[in-house]
Design an enzyme around this catalytic site. Structure first.
Site, mmCIF file in Angstrom:
data_model
loop_
_atom_site.group_PDB
_atom_site.id
_atom_site.type_symbol
_atom_site.label_atom_id
_atom_site.label_comp_id
_atom_site.label_asym_id
_atom_site.label_seq_id
_atom_site.Cartn_x
_atom_site.Cartn_y
_atom_site.Cartn_z
ATOM 1 N N ASN A 1 -2.813 -48.101 -13.865
ATOM 2 C CA ASN A 1 -3.464 -47.989 -15.165
ATOM 3 C C ASN A 1 -2.429 -47.586 -16.204
ATOM 4 O O ASN A 1 -1.263 -47.388 -15.877
ATOM 5 C CB ASN A 1 -4.626 -46.994 -15.091
ATOM 6 C CG ASN A 1 -4.141 -45.627 -14.666
ATOM 7 O OD1 ASN A 1 -3.357 -44.999 -15.364
ATOM 8 N ND2 ASN A 1 -4.568 -45.171 -13.493
ATOM 9 N N ASP B 1 -9.529 -45.463 -9.202
ATOM 10 C CA ASP B 1 -10.785 -45.216 -8.492
ATOM 11 C C ASP B 1 -10.847 -45.959 -7.160
ATOM 12 O O ASP B 1 -11.496 -45.517 -6.231
ATOM 13 C CB ASP B 1 -11.975 -45.637 -9.367
ATOM 14 C CG ASP B 1 -12.189 -44.642 -10.502
ATOM 15 O OD1 ASP B 1 -12.008 -43.434 -10.256
ATOM 16 O OD2 ASP B 1 -12.507 -45.066 -11.630
ATOM 17 N N LYS C 1 4.919 -59.649 1.541
ATOM 18 C CA LYS C 1 4.550 -60.203 0.237
ATOM 19 C C LYS C 1 3.585 -61.392 0.387
ATOM 20 O O LYS C 1 3.839 -62.301 1.176
ATOM 21 C CB LYS C 1 5.821 -60.648 -0.490
ATOM 22 C CG LYS C 1 5.555 -61.038 -1.920
ATOM 23 C CD LYS C 1 6.811 -61.535 -2.619
ATOM 24 C CE LYS C 1 6.421 -62.169 -3.946
ATOM 25 N NZ LYS C 1 7.507 -62.931 -4.512
ATOM 26 N N PRO D 1 -10.400 -41.190 -2.643
ATOM 27 C CA PRO D 1 -10.994 -39.846 -2.669
ATOM 28 C C PRO D 1 -10.970 -39.318 -4.102
ATOM 29 O O PRO D 1 -10.034 -39.599 -4.847
ATOM 30 C CB PRO D 1 -10.043 -39.029 -1.781
ATOM 31 C CG PRO D 1 -8.761 -39.803 -1.743
ATOM 32 C CD PRO D 1 -9.146 -41.240 -1.891
ATOM 33 N N ASP D 2 -11.992 -38.593 -4.479
ATOM 34 C CA ASP D 2 -11.984 -37.939 -5.790
ATOM 35 C C ASP D 2 -11.304 -36.585 -5.603
ATOM 36 O O ASP D 2 -11.871 -35.660 -5.016
ATOM 37 C CB ASP D 2 -13.412 -37.770 -6.320
ATOM 38 C CG ASP D 2 -13.402 -37.323 -7.775
ATOM 39 O OD1 ASP D 2 -12.644 -36.382 -8.094
ATOM 40 O OD2 ASP D 2 -14.133 -37.908 -8.588
ATOM 41 N N ILE D 3 -10.079 -36.491 -6.075
ATOM 42 C CA ILE D 3 -9.248 -35.304 -5.815
ATOM 43 C C ILE D 3 -9.869 -34.074 -6.464
ATOM 44 O O ILE D 3 -10.019 -33.024 -5.839
ATOM 45 C CB ILE D 3 -7.811 -35.550 -6.317
ATOM 46 C CG1 ILE D 3 -7.254 -36.806 -5.634
ATOM 47 C CG2 ILE D 3 -6.917 -34.346 -6.042
ATOM 48 C CD1 ILE D 3 -6.011 -37.372 -6.284
ATOM 49 N N PHE E 1 -10.118 -33.757 -16.519
ATOM 50 C CA PHE E 1 -10.028 -34.529 -17.758
ATOM 51 C C PHE E 1 -11.047 -35.648 -17.663
ATOM 52 O O PHE E 1 -11.369 -36.106 -16.567
ATOM 53 C CB PHE E 1 -8.619 -35.122 -17.933
ATOM 54 C CG PHE E 1 -7.672 -34.203 -18.655
ATOM 55 C CD1 PHE E 1 -7.222 -33.035 -18.053
ATOM 56 C CD2 PHE E 1 -7.233 -34.500 -19.943
ATOM 57 C CE1 PHE E 1 -6.358 -32.181 -18.716
ATOM 58 C CE2 PHE E 1 -6.368 -33.654 -20.620
ATOM 59 C CZ PHE E 1 -5.927 -32.488 -20.004
ATOM 60 N N LYS F 1 -20.049 -35.431 -16.028
ATOM 61 C CA LYS F 1 -18.927 -35.384 -15.086
ATOM 62 C C LYS F 1 -18.626 -33.950 -14.657
ATOM 63 O O LYS F 1 -18.318 -33.691 -13.497
ATOM 64 C CB LYS F 1 -17.699 -35.998 -15.779
ATOM 65 C CG LYS F 1 -16.652 -36.496 -14.834
ATOM 66 C CD LYS F 1 -15.675 -37.416 -15.543
ATOM 67 C CE LYS F 1 -16.135 -38.860 -15.527
ATOM 68 N NZ LYS F 1 -15.195 -39.755 -16.176
ATOM 69 N N LYS G 1 -18.769 -33.177 -10.720
ATOM 70 C CA LYS G 1 -17.529 -32.899 -9.991
ATOM 71 C C LYS G 1 -17.408 -31.434 -9.598
ATOM 72 O O LYS G 1 -16.530 -31.065 -8.816
ATOM 73 C CB LYS G 1 -16.333 -33.322 -10.824
ATOM 74 C CG LYS G 1 -16.367 -34.800 -11.169
ATOM 75 C CD LYS G 1 -14.998 -35.412 -11.150
ATOM 76 C CE LYS G 1 -15.065 -36.869 -11.553
ATOM 77 N NZ LYS G 1 -13.858 -37.597 -11.173
HETATM 78 O O1 C5P Z 1 -11.714 -41.109 -13.388
HETATM 79 P P1 C5P Z 1 -12.635 -40.002 -13.824
HETATM 80 O O2 C5P Z 1 -13.118 -40.175 -15.229
HETATM 81 O O3 C5P Z 1 -13.691 -39.692 -12.842
HETATM 82 O O4 C5P Z 1 -11.667 -38.722 -13.883
HETATM 83 C C1 C5P Z 1 -12.169 -37.495 -14.258
HETATM 84 C C2 C5P Z 1 -11.320 -36.403 -13.678
HETATM 85 O O5 C5P Z 1 -11.298 -36.524 -12.255
HETATM 86 C C3 C5P Z 1 -9.881 -36.362 -14.097
HETATM 87 O O6 C5P Z 1 -9.526 -34.994 -14.223
HETATM 88 C C4 C5P Z 1 -9.142 -37.007 -12.946
HETATM 89 O O7 C5P Z 1 -7.821 -36.492 -12.828
HETATM 90 C C5 C5P Z 1 -9.992 -36.610 -11.770
HETATM 91 N N1 C5P Z 1 -9.977 -37.591 -10.694
HETATM 92 C C6 C5P Z 1 -9.457 -37.253 -9.471
HETATM 93 N N2 C5P Z 1 -9.496 -38.151 -8.434
HETATM 94 C C7 C5P Z 1 -10.063 -39.366 -8.602
HETATM 95 C C8 C5P Z 1 -10.616 -39.713 -9.846
HETATM 96 C C9 C5P Z 1 -10.542 -38.815 -10.871
HETATM 97 O O8 C5P Z 1 -8.927 -36.157 -9.331
HETATM 98 N N3 C5P Z 1 -10.101 -40.214 -7.586
#
Ligand code: C5P
Length: 397
Positions: free
Chosen positions: A208, A276, A286, A304-306, A323, A337, A341
């Site tokens: 991105n 995502d 390749k 994974p959503d960290i 963020f 969010k 989260k």
């Molecule tokens: O992408 P998204 O809008 O959900 O991101 C919101 C927050 O979640 C950001 O702080 C981003 O760094 C965090 N995030 C994350 N892992 C992901 C997606 C987002 O830590 N896979």
């Protein structure tokens, strides 16, 4: 980074002394002042004139200064500094320090100072490995002396191994760490930053437009308030900050692993723009066009959503900040969010192309906490970082 800080730099007599001239430049570029002191042996390697010209300060030398009444006395000189740095720290200087000898200007200053001392050893590998040097090193560490390096590598004498003086940028990082002092002193803050790269095959990836500018600015602001910062960064376009621990990663999975390794922390700020999805069927070689006109079918899997993972983890930092980069209905999405989260704060911003925020130098954010939404005026990313760092310091106080 070193604004208003004064470093007394004792340059010892070793071939690495030439690197100390670059160190002078780097300290000054970081906003600090350098007062150079040359040992007699150092003058065999670099000239007082070059040290003085680069520092734009008078150089103190063994031969004259202790007897010159008009000069600043050695006690005063050793205490006017915020930090005393010895680079290169030769085996001889380390031995003198460990045993409390004070028979020349450098060793006298080291005995007289009431400030912290950081040494950057540099010597032949056998001299470094010698039991006497290792004994002296242990004594110095026990006395609270900070040590940067040495590094391992090829030496001027043709041998290979530990003993090379660390590069000036690493010594600068150690200086910044030693001079850290502020409301976040003693606190550990983790920051994620930059994009992630998710491979499609060994040469292609999905990414991105995140530059890493906001995360970098934030890490610098936290560092400047005294925090020990762990900076977990994807492949960003802006250089990583100095004076912080940098964990470079590529993918979201790697980022989560690095974040876990860096914990525990008092606070964590997730400024990274994590992809995502990753390509589940990434190729190991390749991908080639086969001439049929058929495009490869990529299968995606959710990353994974960290932030959410850490917000619910056992080792959850006391303050977890996310963020939210949105292109529409910013407040609504960001508020949802925050709840979804499980983080304490969300820093929301509008990254629709018309704002010029993504990749730009300014940001316009809204801070969402349990007390509601606070709209901050549009300002530089550095200013957003400073304001947010100050709020984090307040929350951890
Ligand atoms: O992408 P998204 O809008 O959900 O991101 C919101 C927050 O979640 C950001 O702080 C981003 O760094 C965090 N995030 C994350 N892992 C992901 C997606 C987002 O830590 N896979």
């Amino acid at each position: 980074m070193l604004a208003g800080k004064r470093v007394l730099l004792i340059i010892g007599g070793g071939i690495a002394a030439f690197k100390s001239l670059d160190l002078i430049r780097q300290i000054r570029r970081a906003g600090g002042t350098v007062v150079p002191v040359l040992t007699r042996a150092a003058e065999e390697f670099v000239t007082p004139l070059s040290a003085s010209a680069l520092a734009a300060e008078k150089v103190y030398r063994d031969l004259f200064d202790l007897t010159d009444e008009a000069e600043m006395g050695h006690i005063e000189l050793s205490r006017a500094a915020d930090l005393v740095v010895v680079a290169p720290a030769t085996a001889d200087l380390m031995a003198k320090m460990a045993h409390g000898l004070a028979n020349d200007l450098a060793s006298t200053l080291l005995m007289a100072t009431d400030k912290r001392v950081l040494i950057a050893p540099a010597m032949n590998v056998r001299m470094w490995d010698h039991p006497a040097t290792q004994r002296n090193l242990a004594v110095l560490k026990a006395d609270g002396v900070l040590v940067a390096g040495p590094d391992e590598g090829e030496m001027a004498c043709g041998e290979f191994g530990p003993g090379r003086m660390s590069e000036p940028d690493r010594i600068l990082g150690a200086i910044a760490e030693a001079l850290r002092d502020g409301p976040l002193t003693g606190r550990h803050v983790l920051v994620t930053s930059g994009p992630t790269h998710e491979p499609i095959d060994p040469v292609r990836y999905i990414a991105n437009r995140s530059s890493g500018a906001q995360g970098t600015a934030l890490a610098e602001a936290l560092r400047d308030l005294g925090a020990k910062v762990s900076f977990v960064t994807g492949p960003a376009t802006v250089p990583a900050p100095q004076g912080v621990s940098v964990y470079p990663v590529e993918t979201a999975k790697d980022m989560l692993a690095a974040v876990r390794r860096a914990l525990p922390a008092d606070a964590a700020v997730f400024a990274a723009a994590v992809a995502d999805w990753r390509v589940e069927n990434a190729a190991t070689s390749k991908m080639k066009k086969d001439g049929s006109g058929a495009a490869p079918a990529l299968e995606f899997a959710e990353n994974p959503d960290i932030l959410a993972t850490i917000a619910k983890a056992k080792k959850r930092p006391r303050l977890v900040v996310g963020f939210a980069a949105e292109t529409n209905d910013v407040l609504e999405h960001a508020t949802a969010k925050r709840a979804r989260k499980g983080c304490d704060w969300i820093v929301a911003n509008d990254v629709s192309p018309a704002t010029g925020i993504m990749g730009g130098s300014e940001n316009a954010v809204t801070l969402i906490t349990e007390d509601g939404a606070e709209v901050w005026p549009r300002m530089g990313k550095d200013a957003v970082a400073a304001k947010l760092a100050a709020r984090i310091a307040e929350a951890l106080a």
